[in-house]
Design an enzyme around this catalytic site. Structure first.
Site, PDB file in Angstrom:
ATOM      1  N   ASP A 122      43.406  22.846 -17.051  1.00  0.00           N
ATOM      2  CA  ASP A 122      43.137  24.139 -17.099  1.00  0.00           C
ATOM      3  C   ASP A 122      43.441  24.736 -15.947  1.00  0.00           C
ATOM      4  O   ASP A 122      43.641  24.091 -14.751  1.00  0.00           O
ATOM      5  CB  ASP A 122      41.658  24.236 -17.593  1.00  0.00           C
ATOM      6  CG  ASP A 122      41.549  23.822 -18.933  1.00  0.00           C
ATOM      7  OD1 ASP A 122      42.278  24.103 -19.714  1.00  0.00           O
ATOM      8  OD2 ASP A 122      40.191  23.590 -19.339  1.00  0.00           O
ATOM      9  N   ARG A 170      34.000  18.747 -17.783  1.00  0.00           N
ATOM     10  CA  ARG A 170      33.361  19.871 -17.213  1.00  0.00           C
ATOM     11  C   ARG A 170      31.946  20.302 -18.171  1.00  0.00           C
ATOM     12  O   ARG A 170      30.772  20.457 -17.410  1.00  0.00           O
ATOM     13  CB  ARG A 170      34.118  21.168 -17.121  1.00  0.00           C
ATOM     14  CG  ARG A 170      35.560  21.106 -16.155  1.00  0.00           C
ATOM     15  CD  ARG A 170      36.510  21.993 -16.442  1.00  0.00           C
ATOM     16  NE  ARG A 170      35.664  23.408 -16.307  1.00  0.00           N
ATOM     17  CZ  ARG A 170      36.057  24.527 -16.609  1.00  0.00           C
ATOM     18  NH1 ARG A 170      37.434  24.542 -17.455  1.00  0.00           N
ATOM     19  NH2 ARG A 170      35.502  25.661 -16.488  1.00  0.00           N
ATOM     20  N   TYR A 175      39.135  10.876 -14.665  1.00  0.00           N
ATOM     21  CA  TYR A 175      38.821  11.978 -13.606  1.00  0.00           C
ATOM     22  C   TYR A 175      37.712  12.032 -12.592  1.00  0.00           C
ATOM     23  O   TYR A 175      36.845  11.006 -12.862  1.00  0.00           O
ATOM     24  CB  TYR A 175      38.400  13.162 -14.527  1.00  0.00           C
ATOM     25  CG  TYR A 175      39.377  13.654 -15.395  1.00  0.00           C
ATOM     26  CD1 TYR A 175      40.215  14.899 -15.097  1.00  0.00           C
ATOM     27  CD2 TYR A 175      39.795  13.426 -16.802  1.00  0.00           C
ATOM     28  CE1 TYR A 175      41.030  15.476 -16.072  1.00  0.00           C
ATOM     29  CE2 TYR A 175      40.664  13.804 -17.500  1.00  0.00           C
ATOM     30  CZ  TYR A 175      41.446  14.932 -17.031  1.00  0.00           C
ATOM     31  OH  TYR A 175      42.336  15.463 -17.978  1.00  0.00           O
ATOM     32  N   ARG A 199      47.232  17.847 -20.409  1.00  0.00           N
ATOM     33  CA  ARG A 199      47.247  19.078 -19.874  1.00  0.00           C
ATOM     34  C   ARG A 199      45.885  19.533 -19.161  1.00  0.00           C
ATOM     35  O   ARG A 199      44.832  19.110 -19.741  1.00  0.00           O
ATOM     36  CB  ARG A 199      47.473  20.258 -21.167  1.00  0.00           C
ATOM     37  CG  ARG A 199      48.859  20.090 -21.775  1.00  0.00           C
ATOM     38  CD  ARG A 199      49.173  21.045 -22.704  1.00  0.00           C
ATOM     39  NE  ARG A 199      48.291  20.526 -23.878  1.00  0.00           N
ATOM     40  CZ  ARG A 199      48.321  21.385 -24.946  1.00  0.00           C
ATOM     41  NH1 ARG A 199      49.323  22.221 -25.329  1.00  0.00           N
ATOM     42  NH2 ARG A 199      47.364  21.050 -26.065  1.00  0.00           N
TER      43      ARG A 199
END
Length: 304
Positions: free
Chosen positions: A84, A229, A142, A82
């Site tokens: 954000d 992040r 990522y 999932r």
């Protein structure tokens, strides 16, 4: 057509649950197929991947509505990871179970005609019962895109993270080296993270300029909530000269989220690859995004 989203079937050795794990040697109930999709989306105007009662604009909600229309039955789905609100994906992977028999093009072109421009299915493939988008994944990658310039670009305001500071990439790379390997990443997880264990195996953390951008590429067996992040936020503090590279190790070893820097914005973050066992024979895709036309592991080098 029957609704399989809230039903269960009792067959020998295990209880079938829609989209659930199927033990080796077992099969889906007769008439049910498992379909995997590769999905791309721009998260700028979406409230994240997961469906929410308070927000209609989520990736899952759009996909389930479109898939249900094509299948002519209610469809629910499972994703590899999932994301954000504001986060993008070039190679998110999902799967769903259905009684519908449709050609591959219906799950791609047909579904895409019912999706907003910000969400697209890239490929579709029927998969074995033992495939699970989340639990079969071996690794995830990522990319985080940073635009370092005196003024923010009007062309990619929601697709990259802007900083007016010049970043010292050598210092950032030195700091990133402390994070490689298997560690307790408590200092880099969100307070609301629900993962049972904070231990993750970080296999790649590369940083390089690509055109006018600075790109961070990170791979691990799995990630904690906000982990990427938070890593970027810490490394950017090092890049700005506010902290020394050794501070990254101090943050890691403290196992204290408050020891780290500010969580980096979501805009520059892209889920670009999910790795599965070769036996599933899923289509190969370029990681992207379009701003970074390089294969994984090729940052700072000429593309193959």
């Amino acid at each position: 057509m029957s609704d399989i989203s809230h039903s269960s079937f009792r067959i020998p050795h295990y209880t079938y649950r829609p989209n659930g794990e199927v033990p080796p040697g077992e099969q889906l109930p007769e008439g049910i197929r498992r379909i995997a999709l590769g999905v791309e989306y721009c998260g700028a105007r979406l409230h994240g991947f997961q469906k929410q009662a308070s927000a209609a604009e989520t990736v899952q909600a759009h996909l389930e509505q479109a898939l249900s229309s094509i299948a002519n039955e209610p469809v629910t789905l499972v994703c590899a990871g999932r994301t954000d609100a504001g986060v993008h994906a070039t190679n998110q992977v999902i799967h769903f179970d259905t009684r519908a028999v449709r050609p591959q093009r219906a799950w791609v072109q047909g579904v895409n005609t019912r999706l907003p421009d910000s969400v697209r299915v890239r490929w579709a493939q029927e998969v074995p019962a033992q495939f699970h988008a989340r639990f079969s994944a071996r690794a995830r990658s990522y990319r985080y895109l940073i635009h370092s310039a005196p003024t923010r670009s009007a062309q990619a305001a929601s697709e990259v993270t802007w900083t007016q500071h010049e970043l010292d990439l050598d210092a950032m790379r030195a700091g990133a080296g402390h994070l490689l390997g298997r560690h307790d990443f408590t200092s880099f997880r969100a307070s609301q993270c629900q993962a049972k264990s904070p231990v993750r195996d970080l296999t790649r953390l590369d940083i390089a300029p690509v055109g006018q951008l600075i790109v961070l590429e990170v791979s691990a067996n799995a990630f904690l909530h906000h982990m990427v992040r938070n890593i970027v936020g810490v490394l950017m503090a090092v890049g700005r000269g506010e902290r020394k590279p050794k501070w990254v190790r101090e943050v890691l070893e403290s196992r204290d989220r408050t020891a780290g820097g500010v969580t980096a914005p979501p805009f520059g973050l892209y889920l670009v690859d999910v790795e599965y066992p070769k036996e599933f024979n899923l289509p190969e895709s370029q990681p992207g995004p379009l701003l970074v036309p390089l294969p994984l592991g090729r940052l700072g080098m000429e593309a193959l």
